[in-house]
Motif scaffolding. Sequence first.
Motif, short mmCIF file in Angstrom:
data_model
loop_
_atom_site.label_atom_id
_atom_site.label_comp_id
_atom_site.label_asym_id
_atom_site.label_seq_id
_atom_site.Cartn_x
_atom_site.Cartn_y
_atom_site.Cartn_z
N CYS A 79 -8.46 -2.34 -5.69
CA CYS A 79 -8.42 -3.50 -4.81
C CYS A 79 -7.79 -4.68 -5.54
O CYS A 79 -8.07 -4.93 -6.71
N SER A 132 -6.92 10.10 -5.93
CA SER A 132 -6.52 9.19 -4.87
C SER A 132 -7.42 7.97 -4.88
O SER A 132 -8.59 8.04 -5.25
N LEU A 192 -16.90 -3.28 -1.38
CA LEU A 192 -16.07 -2.08 -1.42
C LEU A 192 -16.89 -0.80 -1.41
O LEU A 192 -16.59 0.14 -0.70
N GLN A 217 0.82 -1.20 0.00
CA GLN A 217 0.00 0.00 0.00
C GLN A 217 0.86 1.26 0.00
O GLN A 217 0.48 2.28 -0.57
N ILE A 271 -11.59 3.40 -6.01
CA ILE A 271 -11.13 2.23 -5.26
C ILE A 271 -10.19 1.40 -6.13
O ILE A 271 -10.44 1.20 -7.33
N GLU A 321 -8.80 4.49 -2.65
CA GLU A 321 -8.90 3.69 -1.44
C GLU A 321 -8.42 2.29 -1.81
O GLU A 321 -9.01 1.63 -2.66
N LYS A 322 -7.35 1.84 -1.14
CA LYS A 322 -6.69 0.61 -1.56
C LYS A 322 -6.97 -0.52 -0.59
O LYS A 322 -7.12 -0.31 0.61
N CYS A 323 -7.03 -1.72 -1.15
CA CYS A 323 -7.23 -2.89 -0.31
C CYS A 323 -6.65 -4.10 -1.02
O CYS A 323 -6.34 -4.05 -2.22
N ARG A 349 -15.76 8.37 -4.96
CA ARG A 349 -14.84 7.41 -4.35
C ARG A 349 -14.16 6.62 -5.45
O ARG A 349 -14.80 6.10 -6.36
N LYS A 404 -15.14 3.17 -9.32
CA LYS A 404 -15.42 4.51 -8.82
C LYS A 404 -16.92 4.67 -8.60
O LYS A 404 -17.74 4.00 -9.23
#
Length: 686
Positions: free
Chosen positions: A408, A367, A390, A345, A406, A369-371, A404, A484
């Motif tokens: 992942c 940006s 998510l 990450q 994302i 959101e990472k997972c 948002r 997104k």
Amino acid sequence: MEAAWLLALGLALALAAIRSSDGQQQQVAGSSKQSQLWLESVADCSCLHANERNASQWGRLSINASQALGAKNNCLMVFIGGMDDELVAFQLEQLQLRVGCLDSVEIFPYLREPVIENSTLPADTFCQHSKNRTATPIYSSGRLLGLRLRFQHPPTKLDNWQLNLTASYRFLKRENFKTEGRLVPHSYCDFYFFASLAGEVGSLGQGYFHSPRFPAHYPAHIKCAYKFIGRPDTRVELLFEELQLPPVLSGGCQLDALTIFDAESAHMNAVLDVLCTPCPTRRLVSSGPDMLLEFNASSNLTAKGFRGKYKFVSTGQGLPLPPPAAPILEAASVASKQEKLQHQQSSLANSANSLQADAELSKPGRSFEKCQHTYDSRVNKSGTFESNQLFYSKNFGVANTGTRNILCRYDFEAQPPERIQIRFHDFNIPTIHENSTECQANDALHVMIEVRGRYETRELVCGAFLPKPLMSNGPQIHMQYFGKYPPEMTNKVQYYGFRAEYRFLTNFGIMSGVQQGEECTFVYNSSERISGLFHSPNFPGFYLENVVCNYYFYAGRDERVVVHFTYFDVEGIGACDHQTASDYVEFSNFMSTDRKYSKYCGKLQDFEMRSDGHFFRVTLHSNDRFVAIGFRALYTFEPIPTNNSNADLRGNASMQSYVSQAPSQQDFYNLIAVILVAISFIKHNI
């Protein structure tokens, strides 16, 4: 005394001839009964009836010049008839006719009685020579399907007439295509479907619905309504398993279409989707308790129609749960992967472990959101994963503010010799625009491979169609999802994201036969099952690279193997050899190479293979160049003919015209005349 003896001898010969005639007639009748087909004559045509079948409800039909020669009025009718609760699926395989439409074949799938009037219109007409016919099966609407063959100026000699019609047919239970709703009185195809009452034990209500006459073609110029009425605490879920409407000539749906409304009545502001082209297995879920499906067929052309499954689900079943406080990782991977996850990450933009599109995705101001989720076969051999873990669409009532983005990562780790197979159940990630198949790099599912420690995108997946199943070549597979919210929808599908199932397998995705060890080798014995299906690894997805899969068929002592390929697409060209870097399928009557058969590759239409004895081998060879979908086939163990006459009956000529060889009435009168002359001669000599 001698004269009396001669008279007695003549009468005995006459009596023996009569008995022989009766015996031959009984023998012919017995043969006809055994083979389940017979010849008769109607007012306008000669007529053949067929209802023979094997244990898997399959039968075969073969018509040649010997059966057509001498047909009444140069016309031959064929009726294939099942039981009252059955339908007929008819597949024309080979058709050889004289040029200029001198011979023609008409097909009548909508008969109630074994009668074809001159005014009866055929559903299909063929009058051109074709070595192989590969059209989709033709289904009857009832227990009967009829054919009428007409011959203009037929040849008088068999050698001058190369007529050949070869087909297969199967009897299907009509109850399997029943619409499980309540027909509206005095309507043709309007149905109500109700959820079970509150307090009833069991399912909330589910079943199948079909277009009229499915799987036969629906009638032209009809309009049908399917209303699904639920309880306040339920939703309606539809899943289309098949959809075949007349082809769309230009953009958008035209005369025949399915319109799904998110309400009990038709309002344009409640349209969920409009379907008119073949669609994948994709779910449609109502936002409330009711749903309406309208089927408009306004064109003169018709098609097979549709088959779908409905299900009433509670508001909590199959719908997203509240967002988790943090990404959920598999139990076995939390401790072993946490350090690695934190490191990735913090350095995801690093070129050592990134996608080719990361440069564009990592622009200033954007940006993610990472997972990361890791699935280990030591914990679970199967499970599901989905994008709804998510973020959630507002269509499900979840309020979201702002945008948002994302990113992942999904890692799947198997234990050798396991492989990972992924099958998608829901999928809709918008393309660049509605009529495009091009994916957006920042809104797609990336399937990755590891090359020298670097993860590279092998395939971008997007669109509203279900992707084909994926299977790893080794013990690992990696996927990365960019999404997104709110999504930029470019189609009418309300669902956004994906839902998939993963499985760790050792059987290469082949569910039939008995696997031998850990290799891609499967055995099929007639002592266990006389017919079934087999296919290439991961079918209907791409088969694997560098694999050799053997399928061994062992028939009984007096049986042989028949393999009928319903789909065949193996990467290769030309002679299917190493010089063309081709994958290929090999056939053999032995464990070793059989010179009788050449290698098969490319995209081929339906074809059939028969073993010479009680053993047969099918082998798929693939290299590391390219792959394709593979094949699917039906195998059957059938009895081997014991002599030449039976070979004609059970082999290429499964349908014969049984005509009595007994003496005719005129022959009997001639015999009586001979006896009377003999008596007169005896009296004259006495």
